[in-house]
Every structure is written in structure tokens, then in C-alpha cells.
Design an enzyme around this catalytic site. Structure first.
Site, PDB file in Angstrom:
ATOM      1  N   GLY A  46       0.828  -1.197   0.000  1.00  0.00           N
ATOM      2  CA  GLY A  46       0.000   0.000   0.000  1.00  0.00           C
ATOM      3  C   GLY A  46       0.860   1.243   0.000  1.00  0.00           C
ATOM      4  N   GLN A  51       2.868   9.901   1.287  1.00  0.00           N
ATOM      5  CA  GLN A  51       4.169   9.255   1.460  1.00  0.00           C
ATOM      6  C   GLN A  51       5.152   9.628   0.355  1.00  0.00           C
ATOM      7  OE1 GLN A  51       2.203   5.219   2.250  1.00  0.00           O
ATOM      8  NE2 GLN A  51       4.177   5.059   3.292  1.00  0.00           N
ATOM      9  N   CYS A 113       5.773  -0.138   7.366  1.00  0.00           N
ATOM     10  CA  CYS A 113       5.448   1.042   6.577  1.00  0.00           C
ATOM     11  C   CYS A 113       6.628   1.408   5.690  1.00  0.00           C
ATOM     12  CB  CYS A 113       5.106   2.192   7.517  1.00  0.00           C
ATOM     13  SG  CYS A 113       4.633   3.709   6.677  1.00  0.00           S
ATOM     14  N   LEU A 114       6.333   1.769   4.454  1.00  0.00           N
ATOM     15  CA  LEU A 114       7.393   2.183   3.533  1.00  0.00           C
ATOM     16  C   LEU A 114       8.060   3.481   3.964  1.00  0.00           C
ATOM     17  CD1 LEU A 114       5.696   1.281   0.126  1.00  0.00           C
ATOM     18  CD2 LEU A 114       7.425  -0.026   1.394  1.00  0.00           C
ATOM     19  N   HIS A 155      -4.703   1.489   7.258  1.00  0.00           N
ATOM     20  CA  HIS A 155      -3.330   2.004   7.357  1.00  0.00           C
ATOM     21  C   HIS A 155      -3.123   3.149   6.365  1.00  0.00           C
ATOM     22  CE1 HIS A 155       1.157   1.280   7.885  1.00  0.00           C
ATOM     23  NE2 HIS A 155       1.134   1.968   6.764  1.00  0.00           N
ATOM     24  N   GLU A 156      -3.558   2.960   5.118  1.00  0.00           N
ATOM     25  CA  GLU A 156      -3.341   3.980   4.088  1.00  0.00           C
ATOM     26  C   GLU A 156      -4.227   5.208   4.304  1.00  0.00           C
ATOM     27  OE1 GLU A 156      -0.691   3.738   2.448  1.00  0.00           O
ATOM     28  OE2 GLU A 156      -0.359   1.643   2.952  1.00  0.00           O
ATOM     29  N   HIS A 159      -2.669   7.407   6.756  1.00  0.00           N
ATOM     30  CA  HIS A 159      -1.643   8.278   6.158  1.00  0.00           C
ATOM     31  C   HIS A 159      -2.267   9.568   5.633  1.00  0.00           C
ATOM     32  CE1 HIS A 159       2.218   6.313   6.313  1.00  0.00           C
ATOM     33  NE2 HIS A 159       1.725   5.179   5.864  1.00  0.00           N
TER      34      HIS A 159
END
Length: 188
Positions: A46, A51, A113-114, A155-156, A159
Site C-alpha cells: 500500500g 508518502q 510502513c514504507l 493504514h493507508e 496516512h
């Protein structure tokens, strides 16, 4: 398509609340493609526009899809079928996603997480949800999700609201991750 740079903590842009997309034009559609390519390149499932330092309510994800019936399979049978058949890509592009409802049952799942690469923690979230969004074809979609997909969506969307998965864990564990990660990333 092009791969974008994924920002890492402590970049303050990760705390920005993204603005709704007003006009779904070629720039937005191209950005969604770039986000998907960036996510795949980083081995993620994701990615939110925030991000990559873009202030738009856009997310992409791909939790994969299996080509076999999973009901009544033991974990061993499931893993064997998964090894034989693999997971096929199942990308989802969401414009202006909005959580409509959350299930009552809570799951705890390890998240990463990225924007905080190399660090994971167990996070408790509702196990199921209903989300509304506009897709890349400008169609309004209502999706019921559970399991990994439900976790990924939450989660996304977090963000897009300036929330990181570490904001859902204990203060002590969060501070430990932040301290280590910031030190590690500053030497990159």
C-alpha cells in the site's frame, strides 16, 4: 510511469492531512500509476500520496488474490496451494477514500510502513470495514473488506489523515522505533 521517492520519518509532510481530489484528470490518473509502480518497486502492499509528499487523498494497494477456494483449508493445505498457485496481482486505486463503517471484531496484525522501513509492530484495528471511493474510471465504489485488505485500507487512510501505524502503539515502543529509525535514516 515513474518511480517516486518515498519520504521517511521524521519528514513533517507525513503529518499533513491530505486534501480531497476535485478534478480526476490525466495528471491524477498518471500519479496513481506512478504510485502503484513506486509501491511495487519498494515491495509494499500500500502507498498513500502523502508518502511521496503529495497533498492529495489518493491511495493504492495490492494485497494480492488467490486463484483457489480457501474455505475449510487447514493452514498447511493453504500454504501448499499458495506455493503451487501463487498470488496474482490485484491492484486497487482509490481516490478520496472514506471509511463508512468499521466492524466490531478487532484483529491484531503486524504492520510495517514504507516510510518507516525496517520497523514493524503489532497494531489492533477493526477486522472488517466498508469504504467508499472513486476509482480510476471515475466510478463511485463501495467495498466491503476484511483481513489483510481491511488492515491495509485503514493504514493507508490513516496516512491521508497524518497518522502513522506507530501512532497506534504504546508511547514507549513508538519512541524506541522513532529514535532508532531517525538515527538510521539520517546516516543514509
Amino acid at each position: 510511469m515513474s518511480i517516486k521517492e518515498i519520504i521517511k520519518i521524521p519528514n513533517p509532510f507525513l503529518k499533513v492531512v491530505a486534501k480531497p481530489v476535485i478534478d480526476i484528470d490525466e495528471n491524477i490518473l498518471s500519479l496513481l500509476d506512478d504510485m502503484l509502480e513506486t509501491m511495487y518497486d519498494a515491495n509494499g502492499i500500500g502507498l498513500a500520496a502523502t508518502q511521496i509528499a503529495i497533498d492529495k487523498r489518493l491511495i493504492v494497494m495490492d494485497c494480492g488474490e488467490v486463484d483457489f477456494e480457501t474455505e475449510n483449508l487447514t493452514e498447511e493445505e493453504y500454504n501448499k496451494k499458495l506455493k503451487e498457485n501463487g498470488i496474482k496481482p490485484s491492484p486497487i486505486k482509490m481516490i478520496n477514500p472514506k471509511l463508512v463503517s468499521l466492524g466490531d471484531k478487532i484483529n491484531e496484525r503486524e504492520e510495517g510502513c514504507l516510510s518507516i522501513p525496517g520497523y514493524n509492530a503489532n497494531v489492533k484495528r477493526p477486522a472488517s470495514l466498508k469504504v467508499e471511493y472513486t476509482d480510476e474510471n471515475k466510478k463511485n465504489v463501495t467495498l466491503n473488506a476484511d483481513g489483510l485488505l481491511a488492515t491495509c485500507i485503514q493504514h493507508e487512510i490513516d496516512h491521508l489523515n497524518g497518522i502513522l501505524f506507530i501512532d497506534h502503539i504504546s508511547r514507549l515502543k513508538r519512541e524506541m522505533i522513532l529514535k532508532k529509525a531517525i538515527k538510521e535514516y539520517s546516516t543514509d
